[in-house]
Write a protein that holds these residues in place. Structure first.
Motif, PDB file in Angstrom:
ATOM      1  N   SER A   1       0.826  -1.211   0.000  1.00 51.36           N
ATOM      2  CA  SER A   1       0.000   0.000   0.000  1.00 51.36           C
ATOM      3  C   SER A   1       0.857   1.257   0.000  1.00 51.36           C
ATOM      4  CB  SER A   1      -0.933  -0.011   1.212  1.00 51.36           C
ATOM      5  OG  SER A   1      -1.709   1.173   1.257  1.00 51.36           O
ATOM      6  N   ALA A   2       1.929   1.213   0.817  1.00 53.01           N
ATOM      7  CA  ALA A   2       2.835   2.362   0.852  1.00 53.01           C
ATOM      8  C   ALA A   2       3.549   2.523  -0.479  1.00 53.01           C
ATOM      9  CB  ALA A   2       3.835   2.192   1.991  1.00 53.01           C
ATOM     10  N   ALA A   3       3.956   1.374  -1.110  1.00 54.43           N
ATOM     11  CA  ALA A   3       4.657   1.444  -2.388  1.00 54.43           C
ATOM     12  C   ALA A   3       3.749   2.010  -3.470  1.00 54.43           C
ATOM     13  CB  ALA A   3       5.148   0.049  -2.789  1.00 54.43           C
ATOM     14  N   GLU A   4       2.492   1.626  -3.449  1.00 49.18           N
ATOM     15  CA  GLU A   4       1.566   2.172  -4.448  1.00 49.18           C
ATOM     16  C   GLU A   4       1.425   3.690  -4.277  1.00 49.18           C
ATOM     17  OE1 GLU A   4      -1.978   0.001  -3.849  1.00 49.18           O
ATOM     18  OE2 GLU A   4      -1.309  -1.784  -4.985  1.00 49.18           O
ATOM     19  N   SER A   5       1.366   4.121  -3.052  1.00 47.82           N
ATOM     20  CA  SER A   5       1.298   5.582  -2.831  1.00 47.82           C
ATOM     21  C   SER A   5       2.554   6.254  -3.352  1.00 47.82           C
ATOM     22  CB  SER A   5       1.123   5.869  -1.334  1.00 47.82           C
ATOM     23  OG  SER A   5      -0.075   5.275  -0.843  1.00 47.82           O
ATOM     24  N   GLU A   6       3.734   5.636  -3.088  1.00 46.69           N
ATOM     25  CA  GLU A   6       4.992   6.216  -3.563  1.00 46.69           C
ATOM     26  C   GLU A   6       5.045   6.180  -5.086  1.00 46.69           C
ATOM     27  OE1 GLU A   6       8.756   7.968  -3.294  1.00 46.69           O
ATOM     28  OE2 GLU A   6       7.083   7.769  -1.892  1.00 46.69           O
ATOM     29  N   SER A   7       4.490   5.096  -5.679  1.00 49.91           N
ATOM     30  CA  SER A   7       4.496   5.000  -7.137  1.00 49.91           C
ATOM     31  C   SER A   7       3.667   6.124  -7.759  1.00 49.91           C
ATOM     32  CB  SER A   7       3.946   3.635  -7.560  1.00 49.91           C
ATOM     33  OG  SER A   7       3.846   3.541  -8.962  1.00 49.91           O
ATOM     34  N   ARG A   8       2.529   6.405  -7.175  1.00 49.80           N
ATOM     35  CA  ARG A   8       1.718   7.503  -7.700  1.00 49.80           C
ATOM     36  C   ARG A   8       2.456   8.836  -7.594  1.00 49.80           C
ATOM     37  NH1 ARG A   8      -2.305   4.411  -5.089  1.00 49.80           N
ATOM     38  NH2 ARG A   8      -2.122   5.698  -3.189  1.00 49.80           N
ATOM     39  N   ARG A   9       3.163   9.012  -6.476  1.00 50.70           N
ATOM     40  CA  ARG A   9       3.926  10.257  -6.319  1.00 50.70           C
ATOM     41  C   ARG A   9       5.048  10.352  -7.353  1.00 50.70           C
ATOM     42  NH1 ARG A   9       8.392  12.191  -4.235  1.00 50.70           N
ATOM     43  NH2 ARG A   9       9.137  10.120  -3.680  1.00 50.70           N
ATOM     44  N   LEU A  10       5.715   9.194  -7.600  1.00 54.43           N
ATOM     45  CA  LEU A  10       6.823   9.198  -8.569  1.00 54.43           C
ATOM     46  C   LEU A  10       6.309   9.424  -9.985  1.00 54.43           C
ATOM     47  CD1 LEU A  10       9.047   6.283  -7.214  1.00 54.43           C
ATOM     48  CD2 LEU A  10       9.473   8.752  -7.050  1.00 54.43           C
ATOM     49  N   ARG A  11       5.140   8.863 -10.319  1.00 55.33           N
ATOM     50  CA  ARG A  11       4.607   9.101 -11.662  1.00 55.33           C
ATOM     51  C   ARG A  11       4.301  10.594 -11.860  1.00 55.33           C
ATOM     52  NH1 ARG A  11       2.000   3.983 -11.044  1.00 55.33           N
ATOM     53  NH2 ARG A  11       0.147   4.968 -10.151  1.00 55.33           N
ATOM     54  N   ALA A  12       3.794  11.190 -10.837  1.00 48.32           N
ATOM     55  CA  ALA A  12       3.552  12.640 -10.949  1.00 48.32           C
ATOM     56  C   ALA A  12       4.862  13.387 -11.134  1.00 48.32           C
ATOM     57  CB  ALA A  12       2.816  13.141  -9.708  1.00 48.32           C
ATOM     58  N   ARG A  13       5.876  12.979 -10.352  1.00 45.37           N
ATOM     59  CA  ARG A  13       7.195  13.616 -10.491  1.00 45.37           C
ATOM     60  C   ARG A  13       7.777  13.365 -11.865  1.00 45.37           C
ATOM     61  NH1 ARG A  13      10.232  17.802  -9.677  1.00 45.37           N
ATOM     62  NH2 ARG A  13      12.460  17.278  -9.443  1.00 45.37           N
ATOM     63  N   LEU A  14       7.558  12.140 -12.416  1.00 47.48           N
ATOM     64  CA  LEU A  14       8.070  11.802 -13.747  1.00 47.48           C
ATOM     65  C   LEU A  14       7.434  12.684 -14.804  1.00 47.48           C
ATOM     66  CD1 LEU A  14       9.734   9.960 -15.589  1.00 47.48           C
ATOM     67  CD2 LEU A  14       7.804   8.359 -15.627  1.00 47.48           C
ATOM     68  N   GLY A  15       6.152  12.975 -14.669  1.00 44.94           N
ATOM     69  CA  GLY A  15       5.512  13.880 -15.628  1.00 44.94           C
ATOM     70  C   GLY A  15       6.157  15.252 -15.608  1.00 44.94           C
ATOM     71  N   GLU A  16       6.484  15.689 -14.405  1.00 47.76           N
ATOM     72  CA  GLU A  16       7.146  16.994 -14.310  1.00 47.76           C
ATOM     73  C   GLU A  16       8.527  16.954 -14.963  1.00 47.76           C
ATOM     74  OE1 GLU A  16       7.280  17.823 -10.203  1.00 47.76           O
ATOM     75  OE2 GLU A  16       5.097  18.036  -9.944  1.00 47.76           O
ATOM     76  N   VAL A  17       9.278  15.868 -14.744  1.00 45.70           N
ATOM     77  CA  VAL A  17      10.625  15.761 -15.329  1.00 45.70           C
ATOM     78  C   VAL A  17      10.547  15.681 -16.839  1.00 45.70           C
ATOM     79  CG1 VAL A  17      12.642  14.266 -15.482  1.00 45.70           C
ATOM     80  CG2 VAL A  17      11.625  14.748 -13.257  1.00 45.70           C
ATOM     81  N   GLU A  18       9.589  14.916 -17.375  1.00 45.65           N
ATOM     82  CA  GLU A  18       9.458  14.822 -18.831  1.00 45.65           C
ATOM     83  C   GLU A  18       9.145  16.179 -19.451  1.00 45.65           C
ATOM     84  OE1 GLU A  18       6.478  11.918 -19.415  1.00 45.65           O
ATOM     85  OE2 GLU A  18       7.846  10.199 -19.241  1.00 45.65           O
ATOM     86  N   ALA A  19       8.309  16.960 -18.805  1.00 44.53           N
ATOM     87  CA  ALA A  19       8.029  18.300 -19.328  1.00 44.53           C
ATOM     88  C   ALA A  19       9.275  19.161 -19.320  1.00 44.53           C
ATOM     89  CB  ALA A  19       6.926  18.950 -18.485  1.00 44.53           C
ATOM     90  N   ALA A  20      10.060  19.048 -18.222  1.00 44.88           N
ATOM     91  CA  ALA A  20      11.294  19.821 -18.169  1.00 44.88           C
ATOM     92  C   ALA A  20      12.283  19.343 -19.223  1.00 44.88           C
ATOM     93  CB  ALA A  20      11.906  19.701 -16.766  1.00 44.88           C
ATOM     94  N   LEU A  21      12.332  18.007 -19.483  1.00 47.75           N
ATOM     95  CA  LEU A  21      13.247  17.448 -20.495  1.00 47.75           C
ATOM     96  C   LEU A  21      12.874  17.932 -21.887  1.00 47.75           C
ATOM     97  CD1 LEU A  21      15.551  15.563 -21.250  1.00 47.75           C
ATOM     98  CD2 LEU A  21      13.904  13.677 -21.326  1.00 47.75           C
ATOM     99  N   GLU A  22      11.607  17.964 -22.174  1.00 44.88           N
ATOM    100  CA  GLU A  22      11.173  18.454 -23.493  1.00 44.88           C
ATOM    101  C   GLU A  22      11.578  19.911 -23.679  1.00 44.88           C
ATOM    102  OE1 GLU A  22       9.731  18.436 -27.258  1.00 44.88           O
ATOM    103  OE2 GLU A  22      10.080  16.731 -25.899  1.00 44.88           O
ATOM    104  N   ALA A  23      11.435  20.676 -22.625  1.00 48.38           N
ATOM    105  CA  ALA A  23      11.859  22.082 -22.721  1.00 48.38           C
ATOM    106  C   ALA A  23      13.355  22.173 -22.941  1.00 48.38           C
ATOM    107  CB  ALA A  23      11.450  22.816 -21.449  1.00 48.38           C
TER     108      ALA A  23
END
Length: 454
Positions: free
Chosen positions: A226-248
């Motif tokens: 349960s904790a890992a799933e919560s962390e996974s959701r947080r990391l996916r959100a962070r990954l979206g932010e990183v991908e946007a920064a990478l595209e820029a």
């Protein structure tokens, strides 16, 4: 002795009728009489024999006694003339016994059976008593022999009974020992069983403890998931932010790409010019040899019959060969028999080599790569007479060295950084050359590449 006319009776025939046996001849006397008749039979002519006996005239005495015994006994009893002729032959052969019987005083030391048989043939006065006495004597002797045999049999049975009793005592004692040993073994098994039951009980208690620990671990694992799933959701959100920064960042990099390309081209031209100047300065001669030429091996046509043998391994694993051959200064090393046994194993070895080398020659001409084909060599009946095709180096391993080891030597001889491609489906070869820096590819890939050239 008075002889009758042909077909008549002798003068003493009437005297024979005065005495007659009131019971059959004893068997021993009968056998002796048949033997006497069989012996005297051979001294008579065929015309002197009774008609039923003439067919046995050419038989030996033993065969006459065996096959004509009953017929001779019947003829001796019913034909006085034949009996008189047999008696005459007996008188000639046994004159002493004949004289004693006719005088009424048979020898005391003579066998009663012989005396009775002679009396039956000669028919002297009192012959019936002699035959009866011989029969009684024979019966008494048979009874004595039977008694002696019975005594011997009884003694044998007594001995066997005593031996059986001894064996029974020994077996009984052995069974007692075995029973005691079985009882001790059963007691040992009972003790082991009780110990095993105790171990089972302890195991069951331990199992219950382990099951409790497993349940606790499952609960803890569920919490962690349960904790890992919560962390996974947080990391996916962070990954979206990183991908946007990478595209820029990529957009910014493309904008400055032209300046970097210009600087890189200038640096490359500088390195090339420096390399050309260094080549002129060192005055290096053209390359006439290659590292593979320094590896100790046997060339075709220069080996003894024991330097060459046929060996191959087979396996297929497709890959991309054309891309590897486009690399500059590529050295293609081929495990020859491994390729031929994979592609065309039913052909003779000589035709396998020629077919593979023909395809490698065309591949070398088209790709410009250095090509070395290695064959296993040891204990062939004759040297391999082979002219290597243009652009292909052909090597056979020496006695005591396998083609796999020769391939590894070729790879180790190359300088670090040079592209080396090894064609072999042998997993050991592929792993070995990969550790040395070469690129292994399966034999099926080369076969497909060669099939496009034909």
């Amino acid at each position: 002795m008075e002889q009758p006319a042909h077909g008549g009776e002798p003068a003493g025939a009437a005297g024979d009728a005065a005495e007659a046996l009131d019971h059959p001849l004893p068997e021993a006397v009968r056998r002796k009489v048949v033997a006497l008749v069989a012996d005297a039979f051979g001294g008579l002519t065929v015309t002197e024999l009774p008609a039923p006996l003439r067919q046995y005239a050419r038989f030996t005495a033993s065969r006459r006694a065996k096959f004509a015994g009953n017929a001779m006994a019947a003829a001796l009893e019913g034909d006085p003339v034949f009996r008189q002729r047999i008696g005459e032959r007996f008188r000639q052969d046994q004159p002493e016994l004949t004289g004693a019987l006719e005088s009424g005083t048979p020898p005391a030391a003579a066998d009663p059976v012989d005396v009775a048989a002679a009396a039956y043939v000669l028919r002297p006065p009192g012959w019936v008593k002699l035959v009866a006495a011989a029969g009684e004597e024979a019966q008494r002797a048979d009874a004595e022999r039977a008694d002696e045999a019975g005594r011997r049999e009884l003694e044998r049975l007594r001995g066997e009974l005593a031996a059986a009793r001894d064996r029974s005592r020994d077996e009984t004692e052995q069974l007692r020992h075995d029973l005691d040993a079985a009882r001790r073994e059963a007691e040992s098994y009972h003790r082991k069983l009780r110990s095993a039951l105790s171990d089972v009980k302890r195991g069951e208690a331990a199992l219950r403890r382990v099951q409790g620990e497993i349940e606790a671990a499952r609960a803890e694992a569920a919490a962690r998931v349960s904790a890992a799933e919560s962390e996974s959701r947080r990391l996916r959100a962070r990954l979206g932010e990183v991908e946007a920064a990478l595209e820029a960042s990529r957009r910014s990099a493309r904008e400055g790409r032209s300046v970097e390309d210009m600087r890189l081209r200038l640096l490359l031209d500088t390195v090339l010019d420096a390399a050309q100047g260094l080549r002129r300065e060192l005055a290096l001669p053209p390359v006439s040899t290659h590292p593979a030429d320094t590896v100790d091996a046997v060339e075709p046509g220069r080996m003894s019959p024991k330097d060459i043998a046929a060996r191959a391994l087979s396996e297929t694993d497709p890959a991309l060969l054309d891309q590897l051959l486009t690399l500059p200064q590529t050295h293609l090393v081929v495990d020859g028999y491994n390729v031929t046994k994979t592609g065309y194993p039913t052909m003779p070895l000589e035709k396998q080599r020629l077919r593979l080398l023909g395809g490698l020659s065309a591949l070398a001409a088209r790709s410009g790569a250095e090509v070395t084909c290695v064959f296993d060599g040891a204990e062939l009946a004759a040297p391999v007479l082979l002219a290597p095709p243009r652009g292909v180096r052909v090597l056979f391993s020496k006695a005591g060295v396998t083609a796999d080891e020769l391939i590894r030597q070729l790879v180790r001889a190359e300088p670090p950084g040079r592209p080396v491609v090894v064609v072999s489906t042998d997993r050991e070869v592929a792993d070995g050359v990969a550790k040395a820096g070469a690129r292994p590819v399966p034999s099926a890939l080369l076969l497909k590449r060669l099939s496009r050239l034909s």
